[in-house]
Write a protein that holds these residues in place. Structure first.
Motif, PDB file in Angstrom:
ATOM      1  N   ALA A 105      -0.121  -6.473   5.941  1.00 15.17           N
ATOM      2  CA  ALA A 105       0.941  -5.088   5.660  1.00 15.17           C
ATOM      3  C   ALA A 105       2.171  -5.247   5.673  1.00 15.17           C
ATOM      4  N   GLY A 106       2.581  -5.818   6.139  1.00 12.32           N
ATOM      5  CA  GLY A 106       3.819  -5.792   6.343  1.00 12.32           C
ATOM      6  C   GLY A 106       4.679  -6.447   5.023  1.00 12.32           C
ATOM      7  N   ASP A 139       3.969  -4.362   1.811  1.00  7.98           N
ATOM      8  CA  ASP A 139       4.752  -3.488   2.111  1.00  7.98           C
ATOM      9  C   ASP A 139       6.388  -3.642   1.513  1.00  7.98           C
ATOM     10  N   TYR A 147      -5.679  -4.084   4.418  1.00  3.60           N
ATOM     11  CA  TYR A 147      -4.549  -3.606   4.322  1.00  3.60           C
ATOM     12  C   TYR A 147      -4.443  -2.075   4.803  1.00  3.60           C
ATOM     13  N   TYR A 148      -5.540  -1.362   4.709  1.00  2.20           N
ATOM     14  CA  TYR A 148      -5.404  -0.054   4.642  1.00  2.20           C
ATOM     15  C   TYR A 148      -5.762   0.500   6.338  1.00  2.20           C
ATOM     16  N   ARG A 160      -5.483   0.312  10.546  1.00  2.05           N
ATOM     17  CA  ARG A 160      -4.635  -0.032  11.756  1.00  2.05           C
ATOM     18  C   ARG A 160      -5.639  -1.185  12.265  1.00  2.05           C
ATOM     19  N   GLU A 184       1.365   4.302   8.631  1.00  4.74           N
ATOM     20  CA  GLU A 184       2.682   4.064   8.981  1.00  4.74           C
ATOM     21  C   GLU A 184       3.125   3.872   7.705  1.00  4.74           C
ATOM     22  N   HIS A 185       1.981   1.688   6.907  1.00  7.91           N
ATOM     23  CA  HIS A 185       1.590   1.220   6.000  1.00  7.91           C
ATOM     24  C   HIS A 185       1.860   2.053   5.179  1.00  7.91           C
ATOM     25  N   ARG A 186       3.118   1.811   3.848  1.00  8.67           N
ATOM     26  CA  ARG A 186       3.278   2.955   2.736  1.00  8.67           C
ATOM     27  C   ARG A 186       2.498   3.165   1.881  1.00  8.67           C
TER      28      ARG A 186
END
Length: 917
Positions: free
Chosen positions: A164-165, A168, A472-473, A475, A494-496
């Motif tokens: 995810a980081g 994003d 990705y989507y 947690r 919290e992910h874009r």
């Protein structure tokens, strides 16, 4: 169970080679594959194009687009990021890496770890060399394995990296893309899907929900945003579509997922295909839709009084609704039905909002052909029989009942509530007709939304997000598994792009369905920052303030701000977003949400006998009663932080300094940030709780009175007032503690007011079976079942309380300063009468007050009680006009006496009374 088809595959006409795979990771779908319409029409939702050699944990995480954190990794040796387009990597400790096409060397880096990753712990920060950074977007479309090697190149440890980081950072501009999904226009329909790790995406379109594919078109990737797009040269409004997404999935390999759209606005039966709709098109608007406006009842959030209602519960048992409309959106359009007459009466009394339990597309019920239990056997079984729950259980997975906390497509209406789920248009139109009907009854419409989890994740057929962008989507925990603290597969708002999906969805419901307010399930699992952006955006499209409330519970992997500043009770000060308060709730009814066994009986509350009317199981002290009384007053004062209360000990303290289970009892900056309730869909109804907690000999007339004392607490509390549908008619679920899939039988509502459905069988065994020995004698006891007269008393008393609340802004004060300056409690401190709450509100000069002051009192005791007001509080009071009226519901309120000369007030047993100046 996942139904996968494993086969060798090819891209274009050539054999499957490493070179071809690497090319496929960088280029659009070939014309040969695009022409293969069989892809779109296949029965399988997934095909494995190339199986993976191995699966890996994900114990590291990308910090940004080029650096990562590996917690716990040892120092020394070499760190390398290996890649394979086919998922062929094997990295066994003590052996050299096999199956990779290459690797990127990594070097130690000193960049800071994002606060959102601090929960993972300290570790090695590694970065890709600048010269290799440009290769990462393409490599993210295949398998990446982070390996720690010794000097001989042997594996010491290996892991995947949580993605995810990186996504994003690499595709930050995608957050601004305005039109994800299908957008039909004159002469053209555009499709956009965010899938930055996909190798290829094929658009499949269909003329109907069941017809073969009409077209299969390749989509092109925008490298800057990670969005795949296609434009077809026709307005496809009213048609259907899916995507064939080729993507690498850890443990599965390269797969082709035939999947719907996360941004679908409607669907066909059982969500098999997404529907293409211009939501502004006249064909989707009921007559009068453009002119329809919500009633102007709520000028401030504290004006809200809410009725929480399930679409199916509302009408499934109402024979005054036509058979075709029972359990459907369209039931609300039958304004002469018993249910709609009930809602209209509540609206006239002062109710402002109906909040609908989830009405987006859910994954847990079939939308057509639902199974139903044998009605004759249900009715014939004894009040304490296990037969009813057995019959319900037998069809649980195939009936049409579920609360709906199982999101599948967030922005599409649920099809089981439509009269024709096969028609993607019908559910849109009927949803809008429902909204108009409720507006016509004088009620605003709110939605219960569940953006904190999905129904399912991974490669399951009913998973959408994970099958488009794996990993990705949701947690993840420290090993890369999906967190499930919410009950199900937790999303990561919290992910874009998950945050964007939530916000865009709420905007759609606001703009296209005229939703007036939202209730967020487990909102504490979402960032405050995302909720504040959402607030601004829904306000902008509505042209007015849209009220946001939610469950601000602080628990799970995000507790205490571990990953971000939460949208939780203690973290939303000043936001204007409301959270449900457990302070007053637990004080009123006793115990906590998870009580079982003898605790269900022993943990009495302020209204149901704590100390003053023991039930034989409880061992409570007067001190416990006094403490509960203080918590009750805290709720009545809006739970605002700076309000000063004289506690039972005689001290005067700010509410923020009073303890509630280790937290501040007063936590809000403004009364609109608190939602007061004593019952909702969760746990037992209050009537059922009072069956457990009141002494067995308590008459049903007194049980109705006790329930209305709880209603009075809610009505008089500063903040938002929230009520569960049927609370006002003594709703029972036959002692069921968790009726989320207990079928229509245990969730019915009787708008004829003859029955509250207590004693209609032992509740489902899964959540209640361990307590059957305790529940069975209660259900068999006919003396615990209220008479129609008891139900009528509660119904009419509740409406009087709504009228009192709605009739004066003194019960709906706007600010914390208003509460501090105008609200005073009497009968406090160590010498108080502990079963009486007395409060006075100064109305002088206050807009909408209607009175110079009000005095309200609640006596929860079995006997009348008398208190004396201090000299400075004595006024020329008279009984409130609603309670003094000839048709007032509660004759006992008229027996209350106030002596202005002495300031003495006498309140009858189990009575709430309001005096006005």
């Amino acid at each position: 169970m996942v139904n996968r088809i494993t086969r060798r595959a090819h891209f274009g006409r050539g054999a499957f080679t490493t070179a071809a795979v690497l090319a496929a990771a960088l280029t659009p779908l070939s014309s040969a594959l695009a022409a293969d319409a069989g892809i779109c029409d296949g029965d399988a939702f997934q095909a494995v194009l190339h199986p993976a050699a191995a699966a890996f944990d994900a114990r590291a995480a990308w910090i940004d687009g080029t650096a990562l954190l590996w917690p716990g990794a040892a120092q020394g040796g070499a760190f390398r990021l290996y890649y394979s387009a086919t998922g062929a990597i094997k990295a066994l400790p003590g052996n050299a890496v096999a199956g990779a096409e290459g690797f990127l060397p990594l070097a130690a880096d000193d960049r800071p770890v994002a606060p959102g990753l601090a929960w993972m712990g300290k570790g090695v920060v590694l970065a890709v060399a600048a010269v290799d950074a440009g290769r990462l977007p393409a490599l993210h479309r295949g398998q990446l394995v982070l390996v720690h090697e010794d000097a001989q190149g042997k594996v010491l440890d290996a892991t995947r990296v949580q993605v995810a980081g990186a996504l994003d950072a690499l595709y930050a501009s995608a957050e601004a893309v305005p039109d994800l999904g299908a957008t039909p226009r004159a002469g053209q329909t555009a499709f956009k899907l965010w899938a930055p790790t996909a190798r290829n995406v094929l658009l499949c379109t269909y003329d109907s929900g069941s017809a073969p594919a009409s077209a299969a078109a390749p989509m092109r990737l925008d490298a800057a945003t990670g969005v795949w797009s296609a434009e077809l040269p026709a307005n496809l409004d009213g048609k259907y579509y899916k995507y064939a997404v080729d993507v690498f999935v850890d443990g599965a390999g390269v797969v082709r997922n035939l999947v719907t759209d996360p941004y679908a606005v409607s669907l066909t039966t059982d969500s098999r295909r997404a529907y293409i709709a211009d939501l502004a098109a006249p064909r989707l608007k009921p007559a009068g839709w453009d002119a329809d406006r919500p009633p102007v009842k709520v000028k401030a959030q504290t004006d809200m009084s809410i009725y929480e209602l399930h679409v199916r519960d509302f009408s499934i048992d109402d024979t005054t609704v036509s058979a075709a409309n029972r359990g459907k959106y369209s039931a609300f359009t039958e304004k002469n039905s018993n249910g709609m007459r009930h809602l209209a009466a509540l609206s006239r009394a002062g109710l402002t909002d109906v909040h609908l339990l989830p009405v987006y597309d859910i994954g847990s019920v079939p939308e057509q052909g639902c199974a139903v239990p044998d009605a004759a056997r249900l009715r014939a079984a004894a009040p304490d029989s296990a037969t009813q729950q057995q019959l319900v259980e037998a069809v649980r997975l195939t009936d049409c009942y579920n609360w709906g906390y199982d999101p599948w497509h967030y922005s599409a209406p649920e099809g089981s509530y439509s009269t024709d789920p096969a028609d993607g248009a019908r559910r849109i139109v009927e949803f809008r007709q429902m909204v108009m009907a409720l507006h016509g009854a004088g009620l605003r419409v709110g939605m219960d939304v569940v953006y904190n989890h999905t129904y399912i994740a991974g490669q399951n057929e009913k998973s959408v997000l994970d099958r488009v962008v794996p990993g990705y989507y949701h947690r993840l925990d420290a090993k890369g598994a999906i967190e499930r603290s919410t009950c199900c597969d937790n999303t990561a708002t919290e992910h874009r792009m998950m945050g964007k999906l939530m916000i865009d969805s709420a905007v759609l419901w606001t703009q296209h369905y005229k939703i007036d307010s939202f209730r967020f399930d487990l909102m504490g699992h979402q960032p405050r920052a995302a909720m504040e952006v959402l607030q601004r955006k829904v306000n902008a499209v509505a042209g007015r303030h849209v009220n946001l409330i939610g469950e601000g519970w602080n628990f799970g992997e995000v507790a205490d701000g571990k990953r971000f500043v939460q949208a939780s009770q203690l973290s939303l000060n000043g936001s204007g977003i409301g959270t449900f308060s457990d302070r007053g709730r637990d004080a009123v009814r006793g115990g906590g949400a998870g009580d079982a066994g003898l605790d269900m009986f022993a943990r009495q509350g302020y209204i149901n006998g704590l100390f003053y009317d023991p039930n034989g199981s409880a061992q409570h002290t007067k001190e416990a009663l006094l403490k509960a009384g203080d918590l009750l007053k805290i709720g009545l004062a809006g739970t605002v932080r700076g309000y000063k209360l004289q506690t039972w000990t005689g001290e005067t303290r700010d509410l923020a300094t009073i303890d509630y289970a280790g937290q501040a009892a007063g936590y809000a900056s403004a009364p609109g940030e608190v939602v007061n309730y004593v019952e909702n869909h969760d746990n037992q109804t209050l009537y059922d709780l009072n069956v457990l907690r009141l002494p067995l000999a308590t008459s049903t007339a007194d049980r109705a009175r006790v329930q209305m004392l709880a209603a009075a607490v809610n009505a008089f509390s500063q903040g938002v007032a929230y009520f569960h549908a049927g609370f006002d008619i003594l709703r029972s679920k036959s002692l069921d503690r968790n009726s989320f899939e207990s079928g229509d039988w245990f969730n019915r509502l009787d708008w004829t007011y003859r029955d509250n459905y207590f004693g209609t069988g032992l509740p489902p065994q899964a959540d209640n079976g361990k307590d059957y020995a305790l529940l069975r004698p209660l259900l068999a006891n006919a003396a615990l079942k209220p008479a129609p007269a008891d139900i009528a008393f509660a119904r009419d008393t509740f409406r009087d309380l709504l009228k009192i609340r709605a009739g004066s802004t003194l019960f709906r004060l706007r600010t914390a300063d208003d509460i501090r300056q105008r609200l005073r409690f009497h009968n406090t401190g160590p010498d108080q009468v502990p079963t009486v709450v007395a409060a006075q509100i100064d109305g002088k000069g206050y807009p909408g007050a209607g009175f110079r002051s009000v005095l309200y009192l609640l006596n929860v005791d079995k006997v009348a009680q008398r208190i004396a007001l201090p000299a400075g509080a004595r006024r020329p009071y008279r009984l409130h006009p609603v309670q003094a009226a000839a048709n007032a519901a509660d004759p006992r309120a008229k027996e209350a006496r106030y002596d202005a000369a002495t300031g003495t007030v006498t309140v009858p047993a189990r009575t709430a009374v309001v005096f006005v100046e």
